[in-house]
Write an enzyme that holds these catalytic residues in place. Structure first.
Site, PDB file in Angstrom:
ATOM      1  N   HIS A  49       0.830  -1.208   0.000  1.00 32.98           N
ATOM      2  CA  HIS A  49       0.000   0.000   0.000  1.00 32.98           C
ATOM      3  C   HIS A  49       0.871   1.267   0.000  1.00 32.98           C
ATOM      4  O   HIS A  49       0.693   2.148  -0.851  1.00 32.98           O
ATOM      5  CB  HIS A  49      -0.906  -0.020   1.238  1.00 32.98           C
ATOM      6  CG  HIS A  49      -1.824   1.156   1.372  1.00 32.98           C
ATOM      7  ND1 HIS A  49      -3.155   1.098   1.029  1.00 32.98           N
ATOM      8  CD2 HIS A  49      -1.608   2.413   1.823  1.00 32.98           C
ATOM      9  CE1 HIS A  49      -3.717   2.288   1.258  1.00 32.98           C
ATOM     10  NE2 HIS A  49      -2.801   3.100   1.750  1.00 32.98           N
ATOM     11  N   GLU A  50       1.800   1.350   0.923  1.00 33.15           N
ATOM     12  CA  GLU A  50       2.636   2.556   1.023  1.00 33.15           C
ATOM     13  C   GLU A  50       3.543   2.691  -0.199  1.00 33.15           C
ATOM     14  O   GLU A  50       3.787   3.797  -0.672  1.00 33.15           O
ATOM     15  CB  GLU A  50       3.449   2.555   2.319  1.00 33.15           C
ATOM     16  CG  GLU A  50       2.623   2.506   3.616  1.00 33.15           C
ATOM     17  CD  GLU A  50       1.535   3.579   3.729  1.00 33.15           C
ATOM     18  OE1 GLU A  50       1.723   4.681   3.182  1.00 33.15           O
ATOM     19  OE2 GLU A  50       0.483   3.300   4.356  1.00 33.15           O
TER      20      GLU A  50
ATOM     21  N   GLU B 195      -5.332   7.544  -2.635  1.00 35.73           N
ATOM     22  CA  GLU B 195      -5.811   6.243  -2.146  1.00 35.73           C
ATOM     23  C   GLU B 195      -6.135   5.313  -3.309  1.00 35.73           C
ATOM     24  O   GLU B 195      -6.012   4.094  -3.191  1.00 35.73           O
ATOM     25  CB  GLU B 195      -7.037   6.413  -1.247  1.00 35.73           C
ATOM     26  CG  GLU B 195      -6.695   6.853   0.164  1.00 35.73           C
ATOM     27  CD  GLU B 195      -5.755   5.890   0.902  1.00 35.73           C
ATOM     28  OE1 GLU B 195      -6.086   4.706   1.033  1.00 35.73           O
ATOM     29  OE2 GLU B 195      -4.681   6.328   1.333  1.00 35.73           O
TER      30      GLU B 195
HETATM   31 ZN    ZN Z   1      -3.115   5.191   2.096  1.00 34.42          ZN
END
Ligand code: ZN
Length: 498
Positions: free
Chosen positions: A264-265, A294
């Site tokens: 995710h990061e 996001e």
């Molecule tokens: Zn995030």
């Protein structure tokens, strides 16, 4: 003022803003990662001086004059500088619109509210937090009128987090989700549950670090330009497109937590690192909005990272790192386990299917707090009712209910919807991507270069040059929330044999 001189000053202003930001970020990162525990005092002093100078410089009358001059001459500006002027002027007007005393009072209120919220959460006592939330709602309603008196107050607040998003847009979006995802979750709950206890065997941290290194290399993160640190909560901090830092948190008895945080990061970092060189050290250098950011992190985490082909590709390496823990587990079992859907109480622990339902509850409540149709005192009861209706769970106390998130205590109303929008944008990007390129062949071999090249072409390179809605249009065409619902239906029907 000559136009050339003004353009020179515009560049200088942005580089100075970058320098202040870089200094603050470096101190922040140091405090969160390697700084010794009892060293906050000096850092806090340095940061408050830097932040004050930064703000004073940006809101000075000279900056106002420069931006006014450039706005008057916008027809003569090159496209990049025209866009920079537009973005900076909007920020400048906003920062000077709220009367100084009110802004300071609000800062004081949220800092106090944050402390009270922590205590209220510890003792699960909403009544303690209620008067603070009432004031925060009242301030937000007043601020909305300063931001844009012609808009619905909640729309003016949304604009702060996702420019262009409106209540009408989000009502359509969430109603499509409500109609399809709530029944889907009910059907999933009636099926036999997926076995995932092996993800909670003992996974030593030093081995999990090896897994992080491997995942970053699969993500194409160049380690001469990026690092990974360890913090309480994972985050990404990007200095510029050649310097990105991500962090994770390791739990010895939870393999999936850090694994998917790292993906995710890395997704956030990949976005910022894909922005064009010509936008560096300017206001256009970062991702354009929360929702679009996001969309990228979740694209890599869920749409790619939790897909069958990706798990097939990386599983041999995962098992090489953890030969004993995973000796009896096939890649199919692993894929099922990391996709297990289970309604729960806590947003940050939610899976891909139930996550948007947690957001829907928050959206409905904050929208009604701002339009006045829900009183703060009634938030706990309404929260519990909606959790029962959408997720089918009984909320036992406010700590695990409406007191769980920090956002409202921090003064942010209108922030939550960006989380769900990002996932929906991502699903439609995937649909488009599948029409343009062979996505799953290379992903099944652990090769993400084509995926990243597509995202760079349609999204990353633009940074803040395009508005969020234009990025979505550029990558997806017309936004259709049904694509996301269809994606969830297809994926979870296959997983649960519906
Ligand atoms: Zn995030």
């Amino acid at each position: 003022m000559e136009l050339n001189e003004a353009l020179h000053r515009l560049k200088e202003l942005q580089e100075r803003q970058y320098a202040y930001g870089a200094g603050l970020n470096a101190l922040n990162l140091d405090g969160d990662t390697v700084a010794p525990r009892d060293t906050n005092e000096g850092r806090a002093l340095a940061m408050s001086i830097l932040a004050g100078d930064w703000h004073r410089q940006f809101t000075s009358p000279e900056t106002g004059e420069l931006l006014n001059f450039l706005t008057e001459h916008q027809a003569e500006l090159p496209a990049t500088e025209r866009r920079q002027t537009e973005v900076l002027k909007r920020d400048y007007d906003k920062s000077t619109r709220i009367p100084q005393e009110e802004f300071v009072a609000f800062q004081r209120l949220t800092s106090e509210a944050n402390d009270i919220w922590k205590r209220a959460k510890e003792s699960s006592d909403f009544a303690m937090f209620q008067p603070y939330l009432e004031k925060i709602v009242a301030y937000n309603i007043r601020f909305a009128a300063y931001y844009d008196p012609n808009k619905l107050p909640y729309d003016a607040l949304l604009d702060e987090y996702e420019r262009g998003a409106t209540t009408a847009y989000l009502d359509d979006f969430f109603s499509a989700l409500r109609k399809r995802v709530v029944p889907l979750l009910q059907a999933v709950r009636e099926r036999p549950q997926i076995e995932d206890s092996f993800l909670h065997r003992r996974y030593p941290v030093e081995d999990q670090r090896k897994l992080s290194d491997y995942l970053m290399s699969v993500m194409g993160m160049d380690r001469n330009h990026s690092t990974i640190g360890e913090t309480e909560h994972p985050f990404t901090l990007t200095f510029n497109n050649k310097d990105a830092r991500i962090t994770t948190h390791y739990y010895e008895n939870d393999l999936a937590s850090s694994m998917f945080s790292v993906i995710h990061e890395s997704g956030h970092a990949t976005y910022d690192m894909g922005v064009r060189d010509e936008y560096q050290y300017t206001c256009l250098a970062n991702g354009v909005s929360m929702g679009i950011h996001e969309s990228q992190s979740r694209f890599y985490e869920n749409l790619i990272g939790r897909s069958r082909p990706f798990i097939e590709a990386i599983y041999p390496k995962v098992r090489e790192i953890f030969p004993e823990q995973l000796a009896d587990i096939s890649s199919e079992q692993f894929w099922r386990a990391v996709n297990k859907a289970q309604p729960g109480l806590i947003r940050t622990e939610a899976d891909e299917l139930t996550y948007p339902l947690h957001i829907m509850v928050r959206y409905e409540i904050e929208k009604r707090l701002i339009d006045g149709s829900l009183k703060v005192a009634d938030v706990p009861a309404e929260w519990n009712r909606l959790y029962k209706e959408y997720l089918g769970v009984d909320v036992p106390d406010d700590a695990r209910g409406c007191l769980q998130d920090v956002h409202w205590a921090g003064g942010s109303i209108g922030y939550f919807p960006t989380y769900a929008l990002g996932s929906a944008y991502g699903a439609q990007m995937l649909q488009r991507m599948e029409q343009d390129i062979d996505v799953w062949g290379p992903v099944g071999r652990g090769d993400l270069t084509q995926v990243t090249a597509w995202l760079r072409d349609k999204v990353h390179q633009y940074g803040g040059f395009l508005e969020p809605a234009d990025v979505v249009r550029n990558a997806c065409g017309t936004f259709d929330p049904n694509v996301y619902a269809e994606y969830l239906e297809k994926k979870f029907s296959a997983l649960y044999g519906l």
